[in-house]
Design an enzyme around this catalytic site. Sequence first.
Site, PDB file in Angstrom:
ATOM      1  N   GLY A  26      -6.054  -3.316  -2.783  1.00 57.77           N
ATOM      2  CA  GLY A  26      -7.068  -4.163  -2.153  1.00 57.77           C
ATOM      3  C   GLY A  26      -6.762  -5.645  -2.111  1.00 57.77           C
ATOM      4  O   GLY A  26      -7.635  -6.440  -1.785  1.00 57.77           O
TER       5      GLY A  26
ATOM      6  N   LYS B 222       4.676  -4.438   7.609  1.00 59.12           N
ATOM      7  CA  LYS B 222       5.857  -4.527   6.757  1.00 59.12           C
ATOM      8  C   LYS B 222       6.965  -3.650   7.314  1.00 59.12           C
ATOM      9  O   LYS B 222       6.735  -2.499   7.687  1.00 59.12           O
ATOM     10  CB  LYS B 222       5.520  -4.079   5.330  1.00 59.12           C
ATOM     11  CG  LYS B 222       6.729  -4.064   4.397  1.00 59.12           C
ATOM     12  CD  LYS B 222       6.327  -4.009   2.940  1.00 59.12           C
ATOM     13  CE  LYS B 222       5.588  -2.772   2.551  1.00 59.12           C
ATOM     14  NZ  LYS B 222       5.182  -2.770   1.133  1.00 59.12           N
TER      15      LYS B 222
END
Length: 230
Positions: free
Chosen positions: A81, A185
């Site tokens: 998170g 990513k």
Amino acid sequence: MASKGKAKPAARNLKKRVKTARGRTVSSTRWLERQLNDPYVAKAKLEGRRSRAAYKLIELNEKHKLVKPGMRIVDLGCAPGGWCQMAAEIVGADPDDPRIVGIDYLDMDPIPGVIFLKKDFNEEDAPQALIDALGGHKADLVLSDMAAPTTGHRATDHLRIIALVELAADFAIEVLAPGGAFVAKVFQGGTEHELLAMLKKHFRSTFHAKPPSSRQDSAETYLVATGFKG
């Protein structure tokens, strides 16, 4: 005149070292040692961040202004998170008006203003579940910090992460509002030309960025696409 007192001892090497333990592999020992000596890990603990990964988004945002107040954001591979937490602070999300939707097959503790779906993004119904969670709204930003489990074979691992990024990019194109952005990513090596060509058709600008908090010895980098054409 120089002091005749005792010379000061040389500065100690303060790097923390981890002793090998039964059942712990060499690689896990190295990872633990790196974590103990990582300034971003220490900073995350001090500032109450959920992970050091939060600083990757913080640094990307400082340079490229990706997250803005009032945005609706989807975070793919969001656990534990760190990115959701940081984005919620800027967006101004609250429980009565959740503006961030995150998905991960790992558990994540609740964050006010964030809808969390415990689900594998690779599952066939995952994209629709995210769309439903957005409540009919378009997203302004799609983030993906997902990484496929590694095999140790660099070419195979690269193909796996690119497949994930392509899946995330297809989803972003489906849910983004005009002018929106996509961040994912990737790992350097191999080819991404088909993915980049596809993104260039749908976004005004595409580029790679490596934030300072991304370890320099890592092949990790981030693909950023801005100005979704709609």
